[in-house]
Design a protein around this motif. Structure first.
Motif, PDB file in Angstrom:
ATOM      1  N   ARG A 163       6.786  -3.052  11.401  1.00  0.00           N
ATOM      2  CA  ARG A 163       7.620  -2.538  10.315  1.00  0.00           C
ATOM      3  C   ARG A 163       7.162  -3.102   8.977  1.00  0.00           C
ATOM      4  N   ARG A 167       5.572  -1.067   5.747  1.00  0.00           N
ATOM      5  CA  ARG A 167       6.069  -1.247   4.384  1.00  0.00           C
ATOM      6  C   ARG A 167       4.942  -1.674   3.447  1.00  0.00           C
ATOM      7  N   LYS A 192      14.864   1.502  -4.712  1.00  0.00           N
ATOM      8  CA  LYS A 192      14.913   1.816  -3.282  1.00  0.00           C
ATOM      9  C   LYS A 192      14.470   0.612  -2.446  1.00  0.00           C
ATOM     10  N   TYR A 193      13.415  -0.063  -2.924  1.00  0.00           N
ATOM     11  CA  TYR A 193      12.941  -1.225  -2.177  1.00  0.00           C
ATOM     12  C   TYR A 193      14.001  -2.321  -2.131  1.00  0.00           C
ATOM     13  N   HIS A 195      17.232  -2.057  -2.429  1.00  0.00           N
ATOM     14  CA  HIS A 195      18.365  -1.663  -1.585  1.00  0.00           C
ATOM     15  C   HIS A 195      18.037  -1.878  -0.108  1.00  0.00           C
ATOM     16  N   ASP A 196      16.868  -1.396   0.331  1.00  0.00           N
ATOM     17  CA  ASP A 196      16.499  -1.544   1.745  1.00  0.00           C
ATOM     18  C   ASP A 196      16.306  -3.015   2.121  1.00  0.00           C
ATOM     19  N   ILE A 199      19.843  -4.914   2.018  1.00  0.00           N
ATOM     20  CA  ILE A 199      20.732  -4.481   3.098  1.00  0.00           C
ATOM     21  C   ILE A 199      20.282  -5.087   4.417  1.00  0.00           C
ATOM     22  N   THR A 200      18.950  -5.118   4.637  1.00  0.00           N
ATOM     23  CA  THR A 200      18.433  -5.730   5.865  1.00  0.00           C
ATOM     24  C   THR A 200      18.797  -7.208   5.934  1.00  0.00           C
TER      25      THR A 200
END
Length: 333
Positions: A163, A167, A192-193, A195-196, A199-200
């Motif tokens: 993963r 990325r 976007k980066y 946020h992802d 959140i992770t």
């Protein structure tokens, strides 16, 4: 001269240097010349009486025609000098244009070579290391296959590495794509980066960005270095601050923009052998130095301020090549 029959008095005239022979004037007592060149002349006139006897000596008049200013030697010399200077300046201009084009071509070639070297370095550091790690995790000992728990852990690590590899590959492709060489594309990708990523990590992400981000041009190097510094700031906030919220804001100015990353963690304690900078700013650790170097490389300014229990604020200020006219748009969350 004759007083008996003056109408029978005849004249001839000649202007030396102009007339090739005597000009018959009859009893006309005037002579006409037009557009005489500048110079000194001698005008001669002879006449005959009513008996037809010519006076061969005649009368003589010397006169000078002054030149127009554009016929003077100093004007001709000045024009010649000006023409020579103009030709020399034009030749120098052409030579400088050619040299500038050559320098621009060399700079573009150097930029391409530097970008290729950066891509190769990114591929070696990110993709190469991740692929090597996957290869190592995929070759466990024979005894490990009989241990389900160990095998599950190995597969989980392979999944996480794959993963991260995906990325990293996405970041490299984004960094080299010229259609993303604008501020609005950079802000959209970083939002976007963030946020992802947050959140992770189970961290709340708050975006305080303008509604309409202008498409200011940015070089690939500026985008890449700013994104890596931004990525480092997020990583530091998640790993070291024990925060549960990160706020990302963007402020637009006349000739620059400022990207701010603030977390509500416990802050950074300066090392015992380092004195804090004015305003509470600190600059310690390899990660902070890397961010500072990356922003300085693109002509920007990096600042960090932190207080114990009040979180940490990281600011990146970048000078833009095309200032935006009018007021900055309002924020969006």
């Amino acid at each position: 001269m004759s007083f008996v029959e003056p109408n029978k008095v005849l004249f001839k005239y000649r202007l030396d240097g102009i007339d090739q022979s005597w000009v018959e004037a009859g009893n006309r007592r005037t002579a006409f010349y037009s557009r005489l060149p500048a110079g000194t002349y001698r005008f001669r006139v002879i006449a005959c009486n009513n008996d037809g006897v010519w006076n061969t000596e005649g009368a003589t008049l010397s006169f000078t025609v002054a030149p127009f200013f554009w016929q003077t030697w100093w004007f001709i010399g000045a024009c010649s000098l000006a023409a020579s200077v103009a030709i020399a300046a034009f030749a120098r201009h052409i030579s400088r244009r050619r040299m500038q084009r050559k320098i621009e071509r060399m700079e573009r070639q150097h930029e391409i070579e530097r970008e290729r070297a950066r891509i190769a370095q990114d591929i070696h550091d990110d993709l190469g290391a991740s692929l090597s790690r996957i290869a190592m995790l995929s070759q466990p000992g024979r005894g490990a296959l009989t241990e389900p728990a160990h095998t599950t852990a190995m597969l989980a690590r392979i999944y996480n590495t794959a993963r991260d590899l995906t990325r990293s590959l996405d970041e490299i492709v984004w960094a080299v794509d010229p259609k993303h060489d604008t501020l609005d594309s950079l802000v959209d990708y970083m939002g976007k980066y963030a946020h992802d990523f947050l959140i992770t990590a189970n961290v709340r992400c708050r975006l305080d960005l303008p509604i309409d981000v202008p498409p200011w041009p940015l070089t690939a190097e500026a985008r890449h270095n700013l994104f890596l510094a931004f990525k480092e700031a997020l990583n530091n906030a998640v790993r070291h601050s024990s925060c549960d919220e990160v706020r990302i804001s963007l402020a637009l100015h006349a000739d620059s923009f400022e990207l701010v990353v603030h977390d509500n963690g416990h802050g950074i304690e300066p090392a015992s052998n380092e004195a804090p900078a004015p305003g509470g700013r600190i600059a310690s650790g390899n990660g902070l130095q890397n961010m500072r170097k990356r922003i300085a490389r693109i002509g920007g300014r990096f600042e960090i301020s932190s207080q114990a229990g009040a979180g940490t604020t990281v600011s990146f200020t970048v000078i833009t090549s095309r200032p935006r006219a009018g007021a900055a748009p309002g924020p969006r969350s």
